[in-house]
Design a protein around this motif. Structure first.
Motif, mmCIF file in Angstrom:
data_model
loop_
_atom_site.group_PDB
_atom_site.id
_atom_site.type_symbol
_atom_site.label_atom_id
_atom_site.label_comp_id
_atom_site.label_asym_id
_atom_site.label_seq_id
_atom_site.Cartn_x
_atom_site.Cartn_y
_atom_site.Cartn_z
ATOM 1 N N GLU A 187 0.858 -1.183 0.000
ATOM 2 C CA GLU A 187 0.000 0.000 0.000
ATOM 3 C C GLU A 187 0.890 1.227 0.000
ATOM 4 O O GLU A 187 1.874 1.307 0.749
ATOM 5 N N ALA A 188 0.538 2.200 -0.877
ATOM 6 C CA ALA A 188 1.318 3.427 -0.951
ATOM 7 C C ALA A 188 0.446 4.543 -1.492
ATOM 8 O O ALA A 188 -0.509 4.305 -2.237
ATOM 9 N N ALA A 189 0.783 5.761 -1.107
ATOM 10 C CA ALA A 189 0.083 6.954 -1.600
ATOM 11 C C ALA A 189 1.001 7.674 -2.571
ATOM 12 O O ALA A 189 2.143 8.000 -2.244
ATOM 13 N N LEU A 242 -3.084 9.431 -5.596
ATOM 14 C CA LEU A 242 -3.483 8.131 -6.132
ATOM 15 C C LEU A 242 -3.104 7.072 -5.109
ATOM 16 O O LEU A 242 -1.941 7.002 -4.667
ATOM 17 N N GLN A 243 -4.031 6.243 -4.700
ATOM 18 C CA GLN A 243 -3.776 5.172 -3.755
ATOM 19 C C GLN A 243 -3.446 3.890 -4.514
ATOM 20 O O GLN A 243 -4.174 3.503 -5.433
ATOM 21 N N LEU A 244 -2.339 3.271 -4.140
ATOM 22 C CA LEU A 244 -1.890 2.041 -4.801
ATOM 23 C C LEU A 244 -1.907 0.911 -3.786
ATOM 24 O O LEU A 244 -1.458 1.077 -2.643
ATOM 25 N N LYS A 245 -2.378 -0.283 -4.218
ATOM 26 C CA LYS A 245 -2.454 -1.420 -3.314
ATOM 27 C C LYS A 245 -2.071 -2.694 -4.052
ATOM 28 O O LYS A 245 -2.418 -2.895 -5.219
ATOM 29 N N ASN A 246 -1.326 -3.547 -3.332
ATOM 30 C CA ASN A 246 -1.022 -4.910 -3.791
ATOM 31 C C ASN A 246 -0.495 -4.925 -5.225
ATOM 32 O O ASN A 246 -1.073 -5.557 -6.110
ATOM 33 N N ILE A 247 0.608 -4.228 -5.435
ATOM 34 C CA ILE A 247 1.218 -4.160 -6.764
ATOM 35 C C ILE A 247 2.462 -5.044 -6.792
ATOM 36 O O ILE A 247 3.289 -5.009 -5.861
ATOM 37 N N LYS A 278 -4.460 -0.557 -10.372
ATOM 38 C CA LYS A 278 -5.695 0.203 -10.416
ATOM 39 C C LYS A 278 -5.361 1.679 -10.232
ATOM 40 O O LYS A 278 -4.784 2.071 -9.212
ATOM 41 N N LEU A 279 -5.690 2.481 -11.276
ATOM 42 C CA LEU A 279 -5.468 3.920 -11.225
ATOM 43 C C LEU A 279 -6.797 4.577 -10.942
ATOM 44 O O LEU A 279 -7.693 4.592 -11.798
#
Length: 994
Positions: A781-783, A805-810, A829-830
């Motif tokens: 998870e990152a912002a 933009l919130q990023l998860k499980n990449i 997911k963008l």
């Protein structure tokens, strides 16, 4: 009559005004001509200040003189950092008529006043003085100077000649030279006068002349057609030693023909005494001397790779005496008769014969003889006898600040030959005894006392197995602390030994008595060691037959020097010796500012210390509460901005090390709870099972550091990173800054498994263009906020107006090849849209990415609704997926964001909705992706060429830096010259015309 005088006076004034005005009138033309000839003749960088050029016809009328100040030549690669020649003032004379009216200017004189010449020849024979254009290069205009020089003058000039192909080095200072003659003739006489300081002349590491004053005056006959240089009657001098030199040196082909004779001119003992180091000082003229000297010799024959000229050198001193004026005792009765000769062209046939020599140090006579038949069998016959009261030395020589006592007795004879095959050596009977020695320095209140040495060398049969060296006694006392030792060696072929040392030495006190410049040392060494064995057993690895036992202890030791300013302190250390190993049972130290403790052992130490090309093996356990690596990796510890430098590792050490440190400072990183294993072998440091906490997470690594090629050190690491801060990684690692600049706007942690390798620069930082690697980056998870990429995408698509933009499980698969980070396609997911991203980042900061987004038609707002209303049927609606392909180029901080294929959002939307065919969006995406990959391949090829160029440039810079480390001899010579020579103020040039 009056009229005639006026006419004559008028003509004289006209001529005088013409001579003064002439340099002004033709200065531009002359300077233009000089520039033209330099460009035509010199393939190097020539520097001078055009405003410091002057012309005059009065200096050498009827010649015109051009003078330039601060003139010099700097070489091209690989000598671009070397000034070949620099001249404070350089004057050249030309025939005035040839410059103004002729096509071929005639050079008539050369004058150098102050400056230096640095001639440098590399190991492969490349020379920095080779600055002429190749003859086959047609594009270079041919110089048309005529050489008609009849005067050469050199004043206050320095010369350094550094020929590494021959291992020859020469440094001369304060050269003054004048020669005149008809240099244009094939055969001419050249009267020449020269004086200089010989700072150093060395060959193959041996220094033959140091700090000697040289002067010479002779007339040379020069035959340029046959390259023959003959010396007429003249006079030469080294310090006060005068000699004559006649004969010739000729180089008609590859061989050198030599026929020289030399003879002493001033046949006094004082003249030869001036060559003795330490005696020729400012007070030398006050030295009382008497006695005669006779010196003569010759050298005649051919010199080449297989032949050496025959020679005969003879020196005789009779009834020599010298005495310092303020001291009561002389050195007297000096008699020497020496002859060194070789009647063949083979240097191995050289013989040395000193049938007798003697001298008296006050009331202490020394006498002897020596004969050496050749350099093949080394057949010899020599003796040396004498007794010396050390206390009398201070009344003979000016030994300031030192009190000496004791009696030194020497009695030695050697006769026979040396033949290693036949196991034969000369018969030897030699004894040396120093009794009741005493040394006291004014720098320390206590003396070295009870200094006793008893040594003997014995061989009565001439056989190697009868050879014995017996140091039966050695010891001294310093403030109630005594040290004593003994050593006996027998059998020259086996070298059996039996020795012991016991006692305590206070290093601080020793250094106070015998100070060493630039070094500070304190501490005590306690030793109790006995050793017995044979070097033959060492060579053949029979360590069970060696017996070395005991221990050495070190306490309160400290050491600093100019080469080791960080310093080393050892609070307590203890090592126990056995035949096969040294066991380090205690080692409590501080290296620089870092505490360090160690235990372990060393093996193969006898081989390592006694033989060439042997490896010291060991196993160590190292612990430290806090270790600062940075202070050992910089050129200077006094500068906060000092650059890291390549660490060279020894190739003859094989150590296994277990390391544990509470904290390690490396570059801008702070590493906590560091532990792991290291192996130093063949000059390569390998890591395994290394772990540490840093950047808020955990790091484990394995790999190697390989500096065997100092110009291109290599590394190869495998990393496992867990929960590291993305933003801190960006701030700490140059590789992250270069390949993942997006990290500066990401708040969160990441995990990674990464294997990568490459080359390091001379600052120990990775050369980005050389990197190769492969791995997987995982972000739970990152912002992602405030990025120019987000701003570009939202501005283009109008899909979102947020900067976050919130990023998860990449999971991002990556590869690095030739300095290009290749990001394989991954899903993300963008905002609320599914997307797939792929592309690359170059080592130069360029980015090239393709973002394929899947956007429902209704998200495009009014423009989509208008298109939907115009389309009948139910094939499309607000949920219909529109493929949006976005290209990212430029750099991260200045991105170029656009639609792949060049469409506008409106056109893309209309085409996608009107297609009505469900699989057409996949076809559109495939076409865009194919176009992107074709363009990306082209960009990667360009980056590969650029990477090769960068690495080549870095390699050249590294080679230059390594070459600079070989300049120490030159730098030392320059320091010597600066110390010996004081610059003299330049005299004003009253004839100068600007």
């Amino acid at each position: 009559m009056k009229k005639s005088l006026l006419i004559i006076l008028g003509i004289f004034i006209f001529l005088l005004v013409s001579l003064i005005a002439l340099p002004f009138i033709f200065k531009g033309k002359i300077i233009e001509r000089i520039d033209k000839e330099i460009a035509a003749s010199v393939n190097a960088k020539v520097y001078y200040d055009i405003n410091k050029i002057s012309l005059s016809v009065f200096k050498r009328f009827p010649h015109i003189s051009a003078t330039v100040e601060q003139f010099g030549i700097v070489g091209n690669e690989p000598f671009q950092k070397d000034t070949l020649v620099h001249m404070d003032k350089f004057q050249i004379d030309f025939n005035l008529k040839s410059v103004v009216f002729g096509d071929t200017p005639s050079l008539t004189g050369i004058h150098l006043d102050g400056g230096r010449l640095y001639v440098k020849v590399l190991e492969d024979g490349t020379a920095n003085y080779d600055i002429t254009f190749p003859s086959e290069e047609d594009s270079v205009p041919e110089s048309n100077f005529q050489i008609a020089v009849d005067l050469i003058q050199v004043n206050d000039f320095d010369l350094i000649y550094d020929d590494r192909s021959l291992q020859y080095f020469m440094a001369l200072g304060k050269i003054n030279l004048e020669g005149s003659g008809d240099f244009t003739a094939d055969v001419y006489d050249l009267p020449i006068n020269m004086n200089a300081v010989i700072a150093d002349i060395a060959y193959e590491g041996t220094h033959y002349l140091n700090n000697k004053q040289f002067k010479g005056e002779t007339t040379m006959n020069i035959d340029m057609a046959n390259m023959k240089f003959a010396f007429g009657e003249g006079e030469f001098a080294l310090n006060d030693f005068l000699f004559g030199l006649t004969g010739f040196i000729a180089m008609p082909a590859d061989d050198i023909e030599i026929d020289l004779a030399f003879v002493g001119k001033d046949n006094t003992f004082k003249s030869i005494l001036s060559l003795v180091p330490g005696i020729y000082t400012e007070s030398f003229s006050d030295l009382k001397t008497s006695g005669t000297m006779d010196f003569n010799g010759f050298m005649k024959g051919i010199y080449n790779e297989t032949s050496f000229p025959a020679f005969n050198i003879s020196l005789k001193v009779a009834d020599g005496m010298f005495q310092y004026p303020d001291l009561p005792r002389p050195v007297s009765n000096v008699n020497i008769d020496m002859q060194v000769k070789n009647e063949t062209n083979n240097l191995d046939n050289t013989s040395v014969n000193i049938p007798a020599f003697n001298l008296d140090f006050g009331s202490n006579p020394i006498s002897g003889k020596f004969f050496l038949a050749n350099l093949i069998s080394y057949e010899m016959d020599g003796t040396l006898k004498g007794k010396l009261n050390l206390e009398e030395l201070t009344s003979i020589f000016p030994i300031e600040g030192m009190t000496l006592k004791g009696l030194l007795d020497v009695n030695a004879q050697a006769k026979g030959k040396y033949d290693s095959v036949a196991q034969v050596i000369p018969n030897v009977d030699a004894k040396l005894v120093l009794s009741n020695g005493y040394i006291k320095s004014t720098e320390y209140p206590a003396p070295i006392d009870k200094l006793n040495i008893t040594a003997g060398i014995q061989n009565n049969t001439g056989k190697m197995n009868d050879f014995t060296v017996d140091l039966s006694q050695f010891g001294f006392v310093l403030e109630q602390e005594a040290i004593n030792g003994r050593l006996k060696i027998n059998d020259f072929s086996l070298l059996n030994w039996d020795g012991a040392v016991n006692g305590t030495v206070d290093l601080g006190k020793i250094l106070a008595i015998f100070p060493m410049e630039g070094m500070n040392m304190e501490g005590k060494i306690q030793a109790d060691i006995e050793t017995k064995g044979s070097y033959k057993d060492v060579e053949e690895g029979r360590y069970n037959k060696l017996d070395t036992r005991g221990n050495i202890g070190v306490s309160q030791f400290s050491f600093t020097s100019t080469d080791l300013p960080q310093g080393i302190k050892i609070t307590q250390a203890k090592a126990d010796f056995s035949p096969d190993r040294i066991t380090l049972s205690q080692f409590d130290s501080q290296v620089g500012e870092s505490p360090l403790q160690a235990t372990g052992f060393l093996s193969n130490y006898l081989n390592y210390f006694l033989k060439e090309d042997e490896t010291l093996k060991g196993q160590l356990s190292l612990t430290s509460s806090k270790f600062n690596v940075n202070e050992w990796m910089t050129e200077s510890t006094t500068s906060d901005t000092a650059a890291l430098t390549v660490i060279e590792l020894p190739k003859n050490i094989d150590f296994s090390m277990a390391v544990a440190a509470g904290e390690v400072l490396y570059d801008n990183l702070t590493l906590k709870e560091v532990k792991g294993n290291m192996i130093l072998r063949d000059g390569i440091l390998s890591f395994s099972d290394a772990s540490m906490r840093t950047l808020g997470g955990q790091m484990t690594l394995s790999g190697s550091y390989d500096p065997t090629d100092l110009a291109e050190p290599k590394f190869d690491f495998s990393l496992n990173l867990a929960n590291l801060s993305i933003m801190q990684a960006f701030q700490s690692f140059n590789t992250v800054k270069a390949f993942a600049p997006i990290a500066q706007h990401l708040a969160g942690n990441f995990n990674s498994t990464l294997a990568f390798s490459g080359k390091l620069g001379q600052d120990m930082m990775p050369i980005l263009s050389s990197l190769d690697g492969k791995g997987l980056l995982k972000v739970a998870e990152a912002a992602f906020k405030d990025s120019p990429i987000i701003q570009g995408v939202t501005s283009l698509t109008k899909l979102n107006d947020t900067n976050t933009l919130q990023l998860k499980n990449i999971s991002i698969p990556i590869e690095i090849n030739n300095g290009v980070l290749d990001v394989k396609p991954f899903d993300v997911k963008l905002w609320d849209y599914q997307a797939n991203i792929q592309g690359s980042t170059g080592f130069d900061g360029t980015i090239n990415y393709l973002v394929n987004m899947q956007v429902p038609a209704g998200k495009f707002g009014a423009q989509a609704n208008t298109l939907l209303a115009a389309i009948s049927g139910n094939e499309v609606n607000e949920s219909t997926i529109i493929p949006v392909a976005i290209s990212l180029g430029g750099t991260y901080n200045a991105p170029k964001v656009g639609l792949a294929g060049g469409n506008s959002i409106e056109t893309l939307l209309a085409n996608s909705l009107k297609s009505r065919v469900s699989n057409e969006k996949e076809i559109i995406q495939q076409e865009v992706t194919q176009q992107f990959k074709a363009a990306e391949d082209s960009l990667k090829k360009e980056l590969k060429l650029k990477a090769d160029m960068v690495q080549d440039s870095v390699k050249k810079e590294a080679d230059k830096k390594i070459e600079e480390t070989k300049e120490k001899a030159v730098d030392e010579a320059k320091k010597v010259l600066k110390g010996l020579l004081k610059p003299k103020p330049a005299k004003p040039d009253t004839t100068k015309v600007n």
